[in-house]
Design a protein around this motif. Structure first.
Motif, PDB file in Angstrom:
ATOM      1  N   HIS A 295     -14.314 -28.356 -69.538  1.00 43.07           N
ATOM      2  CA  HIS A 295     -14.561 -28.360 -68.099  1.00 43.07           C
ATOM      3  C   HIS A 295     -16.042 -28.079 -67.899  1.00 43.07           C
ATOM      4  CE1 HIS A 295     -10.102 -27.159 -67.120  1.00 43.07           C
ATOM      5  NE2 HIS A 295     -10.214 -28.312 -67.747  1.00 43.07           N
ATOM      6  N   PHE A 296     -16.614 -28.659 -66.856  1.00 41.87           N
ATOM      7  CA  PHE A 296     -18.059 -28.503 -66.662  1.00 41.87           C
ATOM      8  C   PHE A 296     -18.376 -28.202 -65.202  1.00 41.87           C
ATOM      9  CE2 PHE A 296     -22.409 -29.738 -65.916  1.00 41.87           C
ATOM     10  CZ  PHE A 296     -23.061 -29.259 -67.041  1.00 41.87           C
ATOM     11  N   TYR A 297     -19.027 -27.037 -64.987  1.00 41.56           N
ATOM     12  CA  TYR A 297     -19.435 -26.664 -63.633  1.00 41.56           C
ATOM     13  C   TYR A 297     -20.866 -26.132 -63.589  1.00 41.56           C
ATOM     14  CZ  TYR A 297     -14.605 -27.223 -62.124  1.00 41.56           C
ATOM     15  OH  TYR A 297     -13.372 -27.750 -61.813  1.00 41.56           O
ATOM     16  N   LYS A 298     -21.681 -26.546 -64.534  1.00 43.48           N
ATOM     17  CA  LYS A 298     -23.097 -26.163 -64.494  1.00 43.48           C
ATOM     18  C   LYS A 298     -23.841 -27.151 -63.600  1.00 43.48           C
ATOM     19  CE  LYS A 298     -22.822 -24.088 -69.080  1.00 43.48           C
ATOM     20  NZ  LYS A 298     -21.951 -24.737 -70.039  1.00 43.48           N
ATOM     21  N   ASN A 299     -25.131 -26.872 -63.351  1.00 48.14           N
ATOM     22  CA  ASN A 299     -25.795 -27.642 -62.296  1.00 48.14           C
ATOM     23  C   ASN A 299     -26.989 -28.466 -62.742  1.00 48.14           C
ATOM     24  OD1 ASN A 299     -27.586 -25.621 -62.786  1.00 48.14           O
ATOM     25  ND2 ASN A 299     -27.564 -24.749 -60.730  1.00 48.14           N
ATOM     26  N   THR A 300     -27.034 -28.849 -64.021  1.00 47.27           N
ATOM     27  CA  THR A 300     -28.109 -29.732 -64.453  1.00 47.27           C
ATOM     28  C   THR A 300     -27.570 -30.809 -65.384  1.00 47.27           C
ATOM     29  OG1 THR A 300     -28.717 -28.526 -66.471  1.00 47.27           O
ATOM     30  CG2 THR A 300     -29.741 -27.796 -64.405  1.00 47.27           C
ATOM     31  N   ASN A 301     -28.222 -31.954 -65.370  1.00 46.73           N
ATOM     32  CA  ASN A 301     -27.848 -33.023 -66.290  1.00 46.73           C
ATOM     33  C   ASN A 301     -28.068 -32.616 -67.740  1.00 46.73           C
ATOM     34  OD1 ASN A 301     -27.092 -34.834 -64.285  1.00 46.73           O
ATOM     35  ND2 ASN A 301     -29.144 -35.701 -64.095  1.00 46.73           N
ATOM     36  N   TYR A 326     -17.588 -31.591 -61.598  1.00 46.53           N
ATOM     37  CA  TYR A 326     -18.240 -32.230 -60.459  1.00 46.53           C
ATOM     38  C   TYR A 326     -19.738 -31.963 -60.610  1.00 46.53           C
ATOM     39  CZ  TYR A 326     -18.789 -27.633 -58.316  1.00 46.53           C
ATOM     40  OH  TYR A 326     -19.133 -26.326 -58.065  1.00 46.53           O
ATOM     41  N   PRO A 327     -20.578 -32.907 -60.300  1.00 49.72           N
ATOM     42  CA  PRO A 327     -22.019 -32.696 -60.383  1.00 49.72           C
ATOM     43  C   PRO A 327     -22.550 -31.986 -59.141  1.00 49.72           C
ATOM     44  CG  PRO A 327     -21.561 -34.964 -59.818  1.00 49.72           C
ATOM     45  CD  PRO A 327     -20.229 -34.290 -60.011  1.00 49.72           C
ATOM     46  N   HIS A 328     -23.340 -30.953 -59.339  1.00 52.22           N
ATOM     47  CA  HIS A 328     -23.995 -30.302 -58.209  1.00 52.22           C
ATOM     48  C   HIS A 328     -25.355 -29.804 -58.677  1.00 52.22           C
ATOM     49  CE1 HIS A 328     -22.159 -26.993 -60.397  1.00 52.22           C
ATOM     50  NE2 HIS A 328     -22.798 -26.120 -59.673  1.00 52.22           N
ATOM     51  N   GLY A 329     -26.112 -29.229 -57.780  1.00 55.58           N
ATOM     52  CA  GLY A 329     -27.474 -28.850 -58.129  1.00 55.58           C
ATOM     53  C   GLY A 329     -28.287 -30.092 -58.433  1.00 55.58           C
ATOM     54  N   ASN A 330     -28.901 -30.120 -59.605  1.00 54.95           N
ATOM     55  CA  ASN A 330     -29.712 -31.271 -60.013  1.00 54.95           C
ATOM     56  C   ASN A 330     -28.923 -32.301 -60.806  1.00 54.95           C
ATOM     57  OD1 ASN A 330     -32.106 -30.208 -58.899  1.00 54.95           O
ATOM     58  ND2 ASN A 330     -32.373 -28.888 -60.685  1.00 54.95           N
ATOM     59  N   ALA A 331     -27.643 -32.052 -61.019  1.00 58.85           N
ATOM     60  CA  ALA A 331     -26.817 -32.981 -61.776  1.00 58.85           C
ATOM     61  C   ALA A 331     -26.436 -34.174 -60.899  1.00 58.85           C
ATOM     62  CB  ALA A 331     -25.564 -32.281 -62.283  1.00 58.85           C
ATOM     63  N   THR A 332     -26.144 -35.311 -61.541  1.00 55.41           N
ATOM     64  CA  THR A 332     -25.826 -36.525 -60.801  1.00 55.41           C
ATOM     65  C   THR A 332     -24.580 -37.182 -61.354  1.00 55.41           C
ATOM     66  OG1 THR A 332     -27.165 -37.933 -62.252  1.00 55.41           O
ATOM     67  CG2 THR A 332     -28.273 -36.937 -60.349  1.00 55.41           C
ATOM     68  N   TRP A 333     -23.850 -37.864 -60.478  1.00 55.50           N
ATOM     69  CA  TRP A 333     -22.673 -38.615 -60.893  1.00 55.50           C
ATOM     70  C   TRP A 333     -23.049 -39.665 -61.938  1.00 55.50           C
ATOM     71  CZ3 TRP A 333     -17.802 -37.348 -59.660  1.00 55.50           C
ATOM     72  CH2 TRP A 333     -17.560 -36.601 -58.503  1.00 55.50           C
ATOM     73  N   SER A 334     -24.121 -40.394 -61.700  1.00 56.36           N
ATOM     74  CA  SER A 334     -24.486 -41.488 -62.596  1.00 56.36           C
ATOM     75  C   SER A 334     -24.754 -40.986 -64.005  1.00 56.36           C
ATOM     76  CB  SER A 334     -25.704 -42.241 -62.057  1.00 56.36           C
ATOM     77  OG  SER A 334     -26.816 -41.375 -61.927  1.00 56.36           O
ATOM     78  N   GLY A 404     -17.484 -38.880 -48.962  1.00 57.65           N
ATOM     79  CA  GLY A 404     -18.576 -39.689 -49.477  1.00 57.65           C
ATOM     80  C   GLY A 404     -18.478 -39.882 -50.976  1.00 57.65           C
ATOM     81  N   HIS A 405     -17.726 -38.988 -51.632  1.00 55.88           N
ATOM     82  CA  HIS A 405     -17.625 -39.055 -53.085  1.00 55.88           C
ATOM     83  C   HIS A 405     -16.599 -40.072 -53.548  1.00 55.88           C
ATOM     84  CE1 HIS A 405     -20.424 -35.804 -53.327  1.00 55.88           C
ATOM     85  NE2 HIS A 405     -19.695 -35.102 -52.502  1.00 55.88           N
TER      86      HIS A 405
END
Length: 413
Positions: A295-301, A326-334, A404-405
């Motif tokens: 599971h991943f909940y950190k905030n960077t790519n 889920y991507p948050h902070g500086n992380a991105t879906w792409s 939007g997601h």
């Protein structure tokens, strides 16, 4: 041609014409899963019974069978355990569970499964907890009208998903005795599943019995992708890493053996929290047909990339799944999806919908409640008022919006 034969052919033709004019429902279009769709693991991949490689891309049904405060419309309680015990104290066990059923009947319906199918997902992960099946911590089972252990809620979701060719991951989110101290396991700050006491052993036995019964119920069912034995064991629990790993390996070994005693063929998934090193390398164990899960909940790519790459290097020879993220902070879906595709991950985004705390624009859910929902005051609202607040008004079509997601995730399905 005889008159008798002519009348027979005319009747058959009329029947065909009537049938062809009937509405062709969504369920009628689907053939459902068959034995050809049963999933197993080989190497780093998942295959169906006819040898086709299957990549599971799905969404969690969080907050449906187990409450989380930030996702659910309730207040005056700290967690699901507190909600349920409060309702039992106020209204009695029967009425308390009737309220729970009212909530579950409305939070996820067939229309939601149609939504999930239309988005392009091929799997749902279904979090549940032990109090869906046990009345109390002493192991009193909830029985159906025939006197059998009642798994009708799980049977319903598996059947309806099968009709739509959506695989189901059955996820024990909250075990008897609780496997972590987080609120999302059902009760906050109460982790006794690993205790070296008679009470701890009783909880472990209850957990084994539950999984054996579920595995027996769904043995051979091709719609069930895998059994997720424990959600995030030892999450937020302090202590030495070696002790955490020992506890996790011990309980997983017991539950793996319990399931395999009745169902030798379904995939079993084991969770690494929060690092792949939280579990032993697969080739050091006698576990077969398993998927390891992160599971991943950190905030960077960068942190995400490192987790994915290191897990693949460490966990050789088994399929990997990102069970929540889920991507948050500086992380991105792409970035998330491109890296997971590169390394062959299966994935389940968190989560489908939420109706608590204005979660209409959260990056954690696909559907949210823009205008908010009335929150049931479990200590002071009347029975009738709680039933109303957990009734049809919480259905997705009654005020939820695309955060939007949905549009973002659909590009990667």
């Amino acid at each position: 041609m005889s008159k008798k034969l002519f009348r027979l052919l005319s009747a058959l033709l009329a029947a065909v014409m009537i049938f062809s004019s009937l509405p062709f429902s969504a369920s009628a279009k689907q053939t459902g899963f068959t034995s050809k769709d049963f999933l197993t693991c080989e190497g780093n991949n998942i295959y169906n019974a006819i040898g086709e490689k299957i990549r599971l891309k799905g969404v969690n049904l969080g907050a449906w069978m187990i409450f989380e405060d930030w996702l659910c419309p309730y207040e005056e309680a700290t967690d699901h355990y507190d909600v349920l015990e409060t309702l039992i104290k106020r209204f009695g066990t029967s009425k308390a569970y009737k309220l729970m059923n009212t909530y579950m009947d409305n939070f996820i319906t067939e229309k939601d499964l149609d939504n999930i199918k239309s988005m392009g997902f091929n799997c749902v992960r279904v979090p549940f907890w032990y109090r869906n099946f046990y009345y109390n911590d002493s192991g009193k089972k909830i029985l159906d009208a025939n006197g059998s252990w009642d798994f009708s809620r799980l049977e319903w979701i598996v059947k309806k998903c099968s009709e739509r060719r959506i695989y189901v991951i059955l996820d024990l989110h909250g075990a008897p005795g609780f496997q972590n101290i987080a609120e999302h396991c059902g009760k906050a700050n109460d982790c006794r599943l690993f205790d070296d006491t008679q009470e701890g052993e009783n909880f472990r036995v209850m957990t084994e019995q539950l999984w054996k019964a579920i595995a027996k119920k769904f043995k051979g069912n091709p719609a069930v992708a895998m059994y997720d034995l424990l959600n995030e064991p030892s999450c937020d629990v302090t202590g030495e890493e070696l002790t955490r790993r020992k506890n996790n390996t011990m309980i997983y070994t017991r539950l793996y053996d319990a399931v395999r005693s009745v169902d030798p063929k379904h995939i079993i998934t084991l969770e690494c929290v929060w690092t792949a090193a939280a579990l032993p390398m697969p080739d050091t164990m006698n576990w077969t047909n398993v998927v390891y899960q992160l599971h991943f909940y950190k905030n960077t790519n960068i942190l995400f990339d490192l987790d994915v790459i290191l897990a693949r290097l460490y966990l050789r020879g088994v399929p990997l799944m990102m069970g929540e993220f889920y991507p948050h902070g500086n992380a991105t879906w792409s970035n998330f999806f491109s890296v997971m595709n590169l390394f062959g991950y299966n994935w389940m985004t968190w989560t489908y919908k939420a109706c608590g705390h204005g979660m209409w624009e959260s990056d954690r859910c696909l559907y949210g409640s823009k205008n908010g929902f009335e929150r049931a005051k479990v200590k002071t609202d009347s029975y009738k008022e709680i039933a109303r607040k957990w009734g049809t008004c919480i259905r997705t079509e009654k005020g939820y919006v695309n955060t939007g997601h949905i549009d973002t995730v659909k590009r990667y399905l």
